[in-house]
Design a protein around this motif. Structure first.
Motif, short mmCIF file in Angstrom:
data_model
loop_
_atom_site.label_atom_id
_atom_site.label_comp_id
_atom_site.label_asym_id
_atom_site.label_seq_id
_atom_site.Cartn_x
_atom_site.Cartn_y
_atom_site.Cartn_z
N ASP A 96 -18.66 10.29 3.72
CA ASP A 96 -17.71 9.04 3.64
C ASP A 96 -16.74 9.26 4.78
O ASP A 96 -16.45 10.23 5.67
CB ASP A 96 -17.01 9.19 2.24
CG ASP A 96 -15.87 10.53 1.99
OD1 ASP A 96 -14.69 10.34 2.57
OD2 ASP A 96 -16.35 11.34 1.62
N GLN A 131 -28.45 16.90 9.99
CA GLN A 131 -27.15 16.17 8.91
C GLN A 131 -27.54 16.85 7.64
O GLN A 131 -26.86 16.65 6.80
CB GLN A 131 -28.02 14.70 9.16
CG GLN A 131 -26.95 13.74 8.22
CD GLN A 131 -27.42 12.38 8.52
OE1 GLN A 131 -27.71 11.63 7.41
NE2 GLN A 131 -27.56 11.84 9.69
N ASP A 132 -28.75 17.22 7.31
CA ASP A 132 -28.99 17.70 5.82
C ASP A 132 -28.46 19.14 5.55
O ASP A 132 -28.77 19.66 4.57
CB ASP A 132 -30.43 17.64 5.50
CG ASP A 132 -31.24 18.57 6.27
OD1 ASP A 132 -30.62 19.26 7.38
OD2 ASP A 132 -32.58 18.47 5.99
N ARG A 137 -15.70 12.26 7.21
CA ARG A 137 -16.02 12.29 8.34
C ARG A 137 -14.97 12.44 9.39
O ARG A 137 -15.05 13.24 10.28
CB ARG A 137 -16.72 11.04 8.66
CG ARG A 137 -17.50 11.11 10.14
CD ARG A 137 -18.75 9.85 10.03
NE ARG A 137 -18.08 8.52 9.90
CZ ARG A 137 -18.23 7.79 8.93
NH1 ARG A 137 -18.99 8.11 8.08
NH2 ARG A 137 -17.44 6.60 8.86
N GLY A 192 -20.09 17.74 0.04
CA GLY A 192 -20.87 17.41 1.31
C GLY A 192 -20.09 18.05 2.62
O GLY A 192 -20.70 18.49 3.44
N GLU A 232 -26.70 13.50 14.36
CA GLU A 232 -26.00 12.72 13.48
C GLU A 232 -25.36 13.59 12.29
O GLU A 232 -25.50 13.47 11.28
CB GLU A 232 -26.78 11.91 12.86
CG GLU A 232 -27.62 10.77 13.73
CD GLU A 232 -26.65 9.61 14.11
OE1 GLU A 232 -25.49 9.64 13.86
OE2 GLU A 232 -27.12 8.84 14.96
N GLN A 289 -21.34 21.09 5.13
CA GLN A 289 -21.44 20.85 6.49
C GLN A 289 -20.66 22.01 7.37
O GLN A 289 -20.97 22.44 8.26
CB GLN A 289 -21.00 19.61 6.98
CG GLN A 289 -21.23 19.14 8.39
CD GLN A 289 -22.73 19.18 8.82
OE1 GLN A 289 -23.50 20.02 8.66
NE2 GLN A 289 -23.25 17.84 9.06
N GLY A 342 -23.00 11.51 9.64
CA GLY A 342 -23.36 10.57 9.29
C GLY A 342 -23.57 10.09 7.50
O GLY A 342 -23.54 8.82 7.08
N ALA A 343 -23.97 11.37 6.83
CA ALA A 343 -23.93 11.07 5.67
C ALA A 343 -22.86 11.05 4.85
O ALA A 343 -22.53 11.08 3.43
CB ALA A 343 -25.14 11.93 4.87
#
Length: 261
Positions: A169, A86-87, A173, A140, A163, A144, A166-167
């Motif tokens: 909006d 996720q990060d 997403r 973000g 996930e 990704q 998951g972070a």
């Protein structure tokens, strides 16, 4: 889609030590995953989803039971099974292009070949116009996509996603979920996605694996056999949504016992 399993999990159990006591995290996990299939592992926090993903990737070892990848037991991480977190995990001092080239640097590829392959996958995720940007200059969602391109550039057989959206909006997403569908179809990569988002699992997966907790175990597998991309407002989507919601209500309900004397 090939019916021969690329991942085979048999009678898997996993425990952790906590304050001198052994706590069972996963119990009797049995699962076969076919080449080119997208699997969503769905469950509440703490049910062992991420532990299972790390076991498949070879980052953890089983207590009992085995995981096989193409017939070989998984005992350590390898280049053919890649984890996407996720990060994002991008190196801030490297450009987009150099971040994607990172996984190719300890290979027999020349610098020109590395660049060509990185460009190919950056074009696939729609970032071929951001080659010289640094991660801090990207949103973000873009970061990704760089992480996805970097993972795909290694050309893994299996992409593990913990996930991954998951972070972000809601709109970003949804956009990346659509991008993942396009990329997965083009690259024919097997995807195993951990999520606690029911709608995401229905939208992306060919099969949803529902997990209960204490200890984590597979309660049910739900094939999602409708076309992709799926209509989130359609009757089929709502049917699967209700089915899975009902399954979670059954998992977490406590039946009452009445005695007639």
């Amino acid at each position: 889609m090939n019916d021969v399993p690329v991942i085979q999990i048999g009678n898997l159990h996993k425990s952790y030590e906590n304050k001198g006591k052994s706590e069972q995290v996963l119990k009797d996990i049995n699962l076969n995953i076919r080449k080119g299939e997208t699997i969503a592992i769905l469950g509440k926090s703490g049910c062992g989803k991420s532990t299972l993903l790390n076991l498949i990737g070879g980052f953890l070892t089983t207590d009992t039971g085995q995981i096989h990848f193409k017939g070989e037991e998984v005992t350590k991480p390898g280049r053919k099974i890649v984890m996407l977190f996720q990060d994002y995990g991008l190196l801030p001092w490297r450009t987009v292009l150099k971040n994607v080239e990172l996984g190719l640097e300890n290979t027999d590829l020349s610098s020109d070949q590395r660049r060509e392959k990185a460009l190919y996958y950056l074009n696939m995720v729609g970032l071929d116009d951001r080659l010289d940007r640094f991660p801090s200059q990207l949103s973000g969602g873009m970061q990704q996509r760089v992480a996805i391109a970097r993972a795909l550039a290694i050309e893994p057989d299996v992409l593990l996603m913990d996930e991954p959206f998951g972070a972000l909006d809601t709109f970003t997403r949804y956009f990346l979920q659509d991008e993942l569908l396009k990329i997965q179809k083009q690259a024919e990569t097997t995807v195993i996605l951990v999520t606690h988002d029911i709608d995401e699992s229905i939208y992306l997966a060919d099969r949803v694996v529902i997990m209960g907790s204490n200890p984590g175990q597979i309660i049910r597998e739900v094939p999602i056999d409708t076309y992709k991309p799926r209509d989130r407002s359609g009757d089929d989507f709502q049917h699967f949504r209700k089915l899975i919601l009902n399954e979670f209500e059954l998992i977490h309900s406590k039946p009452s016992i009445e005695f007639n004397i």
